[in-house]
Scaffold this active site. Structure first.
Site, mmCIF file in Angstrom:
data_model
loop_
_atom_site.group_PDB
_atom_site.id
_atom_site.type_symbol
_atom_site.label_atom_id
_atom_site.label_comp_id
_atom_site.label_asym_id
_atom_site.label_seq_id
_atom_site.Cartn_x
_atom_site.Cartn_y
_atom_site.Cartn_z
ATOM 1 N N HIS A 145 -0.648 11.020 -1.932
ATOM 2 C CA HIS A 145 -1.924 10.629 -1.327
ATOM 3 C C HIS A 145 -2.817 11.803 -0.946
ATOM 4 C CE1 HIS A 145 -4.693 9.524 1.937
ATOM 5 N NE2 HIS A 145 -4.838 8.422 1.235
ATOM 6 N N HIS A 195 0.827 -1.212 0.000
ATOM 7 C CA HIS A 195 0.000 0.000 0.000
ATOM 8 C C HIS A 195 0.861 1.262 0.000
ATOM 9 C CE1 HIS A 195 -2.697 2.880 2.373
ATOM 10 N NE2 HIS A 195 -3.333 2.679 1.226
HETATM 11 O O1 G3P Z 1 -6.001 0.833 -1.765
HETATM 12 C C1 G3P Z 1 -6.750 1.127 -0.648
HETATM 13 C C2 G3P Z 1 -6.426 2.402 0.040
HETATM 14 O O2 G3P Z 1 -5.370 3.054 -0.633
HETATM 15 C C3 G3P Z 1 -7.529 3.343 0.179
HETATM 16 O O3 G3P Z 1 -7.291 4.337 1.129
HETATM 17 O O4 G3P Z 1 -6.723 6.579 1.859
HETATM 18 O O5 G3P Z 1 -4.946 4.890 1.664
HETATM 19 O O6 G3P Z 1 -5.943 5.869 -0.369
HETATM 20 P P1 G3P Z 1 -6.176 5.454 1.055
HETATM 21 CA CA CA Z 2 -4.769 4.758 -2.064
#
Ligand code: G3P
Ligand code: CA
Length: 290
Positions: free
Chosen positions: A82, A40
């Protein structure tokens, strides 16, 4: 429900089983048993999120699936970050003190390229940059990785779906060889539907948890339903699996963001196909592939 859902969908899209990954290549792709492990924002527990360093770290740990977040600069360049603000993950406050609230969309690509995106994470990471999507795609390719690409905050960036697909096409990522290596996702169902309509062959995912009554409608334009793990149940996962997606394969479920062994085992026990995690090594160990 076969866990290697992306490869299977890719095969369906291509009309051939040739793209299906062998068990050996799946192991290299970071699969833990039947569950695909996705790093992630890269291996973001160990390197600054959404940077080239974070996807290099994922590769070093033996994972090929990485996730990122794509947004757009003031002068229309796609960048990987992000938050909608540069504040948390760069030194923008020091470099541009008079520009609060430091929104990505209010800075040019050249200005963002000046920022340090690593020192907030660790002094050892000083000098790390916010990558453009083009730089990022080239490193993903270089590392032989696969990408779960999130279109972040699409409401701020009209036309970002078409622009992202154009860049992916220019980089060769919409050709047949890459079909099993790319998933495009968003929290915005409209954005995901737009991607599907523009390029129906692309594997897509919705971030969230539609009601069971809504699943049939989502199955017309998404291949995966990717919910937060907290509200997930075995019944919901089974309900998702019962629908075929736009490529004629059962919908899959990738849960996020799972960073400890006990939760990884619990979520895997619900029947998910993938786990999205800042600590892919922890999830892999918990699920018994080591
Ligand atoms: O891929 C799942 C996740 O990235 C969604 O939440 O806020 O980390 O982009 P976020
Ligand atoms: Ca994400």
């Amino acid at each position: 429900m076969h866990a290697r859902v992306v490869a299977a969908i890719a095969a369906a899209v291509l009309g051939t089983a040739a793209i299906l990954l062998s068990p050996t290549s799946d192991a290299r792709a970071g699969e833990a048993g039947e569950v695909t492990v996705v790093a992630h924002r890269g291996a973001s527990a160990y390197a600054p999120e959404n940077t080239l360093a974070s996807i290099d770290k994922a590769a070093q740990l033996g994972f090929t699936w990485v996730e990122n977040d794509v947004q757009r600069t003031k002068d229309g360049k796609l960048v990987v970050i992000h938050d909608d603000s540069l504040q948390r993950t760069t030194n923008v406050e020091d470099v541009f003190p008079g520009r609060a609230p430091w929104k990505v969309k209010d800075f040019t690509a050249a200005e963002i390229a000046r920022l340090d995106a690593g020192s907030w994470f660790s002094p050892a990471c000083t000098g790390t940059r916010v990558p453009t999507l083009q730089q990022y795609m080239r490193r993903v390719e270089h590392n032989h990785e696969k990408l779960l690409l999130e279109i972040k905050n699409p409401e701020l960036y009209p036309g970002i779906e078409q622009q992202t697909l154009k860049l992916l096409a220019n980089e060769g990522w919409l050709d047949h060889a890459h079909v099993g290596r790319l998933v495009v996702q968003s929290f915005s169902a409209d954005s995901v539907r737009t991607v599907h309509e523009l390029k129906p062959a692309v594997v897509t995912a919705f971030l969230g948890m539609p009601s069971m009554a809504q699943l049939q409608r989502y199955a017309s334009f998404v291949d995966l339903i990717n919910p937060s793990y907290g509200s997930l149940s075995q019944g919901y996962v089974a309900a998702v699996h019962a629908f075929d997606g736009p490529h004629g394969r059962p919908l899959g479920v990738f849960a996020w963001t799972v960073n400890d062994a006990a939760t990884a085992r619990k979520v895997a026990g619900l029947g998910v196909d993938g786990v999205i995690t800042n600590k892919p090594d922890v999830v892999r160990a918990a699920l018994g592939s080591d």
